[in-house]
Design an enzyme around this catalytic site. Sequence first.
Site, PDB file in Angstrom:
ATOM      1  N   HIS B  13      10.777  11.777   7.561  1.00 29.84           N
ATOM      2  CA  HIS B  13      10.395  10.400   7.254  1.00 29.84           C
ATOM      3  C   HIS B  13      11.633   9.552   7.113  1.00 29.84           C
ATOM      4  O   HIS B  13      12.730  10.056   6.910  1.00 29.84           O
ATOM      5  CB  HIS B  13       9.585  10.363   5.963  1.00 29.84           C
ATOM      6  CG  HIS B  13       8.289  11.093   6.082  1.00 29.84           C
ATOM      7  ND1 HIS B  13       7.334  10.728   6.995  1.00 29.84           N
ATOM      8  CD2 HIS B  13       7.804  12.160   5.429  1.00 29.84           C
ATOM      9  CE1 HIS B  13       6.305  11.553   6.892  1.00 29.84           C
ATOM     10  NE2 HIS B  13       6.558  12.428   5.962  1.00 29.84           N
ATOM     11  N   THR B  14      11.428   8.245   7.221  1.00 27.30           N
ATOM     12  CA  THR B  14      12.556   7.322   7.086  1.00 27.30           C
ATOM     13  C   THR B  14      13.275   7.570   5.774  1.00 27.30           C
ATOM     14  O   THR B  14      12.663   7.556   4.717  1.00 27.30           O
ATOM     15  CB  THR B  14      12.048   5.870   7.073  1.00 27.30           C
ATOM     16  OG1 THR B  14      11.309   5.624   8.264  1.00 27.30           O
ATOM     17  CG2 THR B  14      13.207   4.915   6.995  1.00 27.30           C
ATOM     18  N   THR B  15      14.560   7.830   5.841  1.00 24.53           N
ATOM     19  CA  THR B  15      15.288   8.059   4.612  1.00 24.53           C
ATOM     20  C   THR B  15      16.050   6.809   4.207  1.00 24.53           C
ATOM     21  O   THR B  15      15.840   6.259   3.140  1.00 24.53           O
ATOM     22  CB  THR B  15      16.278   9.227   4.767  1.00 24.53           C
ATOM     23  OG1 THR B  15      17.088   8.980   5.899  1.00 24.53           O
ATOM     24  CG2 THR B  15      15.519  10.527   4.941  1.00 24.53           C
TER      25      THR B  15
END
Lengths: 248, 236
Positions: B13-15
């Site tokens: 997932h977008t970090t």
Amino acid sequence: MLKHLYDTDCVTWSPQGKLFQVEYAMEAVKQGSICLGLKSNENVVLCSLKRQPSELAGYQEKQFKIDDHMAIAIAGLTADARVLCKYMRTECLEYKYTYESHHPVGRLVYKVAEKSQHKTQSGAKRPYGVGLLVAGIDPNGVHLFETCPSGNYYEYKCQAIGSRSQAARTYFESWFHLFEKSTLEQLILHGLSAIKKAIMEDEELNEKNVEVGILGKNQKFTHLNAQELRDYIAKLDAFNPNSQIQQE
Amino acid sequence: MIFNSEISGQQQHTTSPVVTGGSVIALVYNGGVIVGTDTLCSYGSMAAFKNVQKIAQISKNTIYASSGEFSDFQQVVKELAKIDRSALQYDDGVHPSPKDYGNFLARLSYKKRCKINPLYLQNVVAGFHNGERYLALVDIYGTYLESNFITTGFASYFCKAIISNYWNENCTLDQAKQVIRECFKVLFCRDCRAHDVIQLAYVDEQGTHIEEQERVDTKWDFNGFKFRANEKLHTQ
């Protein structure tokens, strides 16, 4: 014509280019009790005659609210109508959730028509046996649509479907040029007059067997209640459309 | 706010954002809505792409800008354009209003946030519809706020004082432009990831107007810069 050779299912054409199953489905619509709709610049009115299966039973509702800005009147198989009604309501809710605005009327009718057409092109399915009159108001204006089991849909100024609807349509043909500028009250009286043309000799319009629904640009869909219906029916005898012409 | 998904083989997932855009400032004025951004996309602390248009026209009367991960900005522009194109498919003359876009974006952002994979953006949707001005902020969580003025990023800290002193919702277009230019002037001085070239776009009854990029005036000839403080002391 040996109909029975070509009418088993939807995937068989007749030599005359007809799909008999679809035509039979449209017959089911013609067997339903009459419902009609008419629109002006500001309002749409739906009127329907409710049937009572027996003296012990209640009257079958024919008009259903889809959303604040949209409603349908049905003629044909009520069970099929319930399916379409549920579909339309779900679509409207989804649209409202995503966009915070009302589902455009024409677009929803198109979706219903697509769904109906799908049922006419399969060996394992049958068409919906119900015709809808869809009344709705959106930024594009005031709308009245008719949908068919065939998957066709049409926009109308006024239309009647169901049994003995031709009598109502004849009434419309004489007076529809007045509808655009009619007031809401005049529109309702026109609708009831048209329905009156379509009832049997021994039947009478009363607040139990008639259903009137109204939609306006600033008015959410509502049904007339029993008292209002009685008042309008009482005004029917005195209602003369000719006086409307003199006003203009 | 950084989520590190170290589980291999599973969906990442977008970090944290990689290529980011700076602040967006949007104001309503008498007759429309105006949005201003700078033209910089930063790669961390590097001023990597200095000529970027960060305001997109979504439809005839709607514009969209955002600060945050620029690839997410590009993706949102595609998603919103899809909606506009679907109107062609139905061919019924119904076009989404600016509010439809704003709400759609809120629903989209919320959905992604719920999956812990957000669109790493503070979004601004602006438009003019049926004689009414529309301006809304949709943030990374899917919060939806309609307002008369919107600031994202560092502008929220530095520019609100300027806006409240020099702007009101019925000012003229030129007044609103001046306020935004003043805000970006201050931002360039104080925000490390800001740029002195900005772009303005406004929507009014006639439609959308996206202007050419312009350089904000900056003043550097202060005595303090010309004659360095410790030098002065030295001579005294």
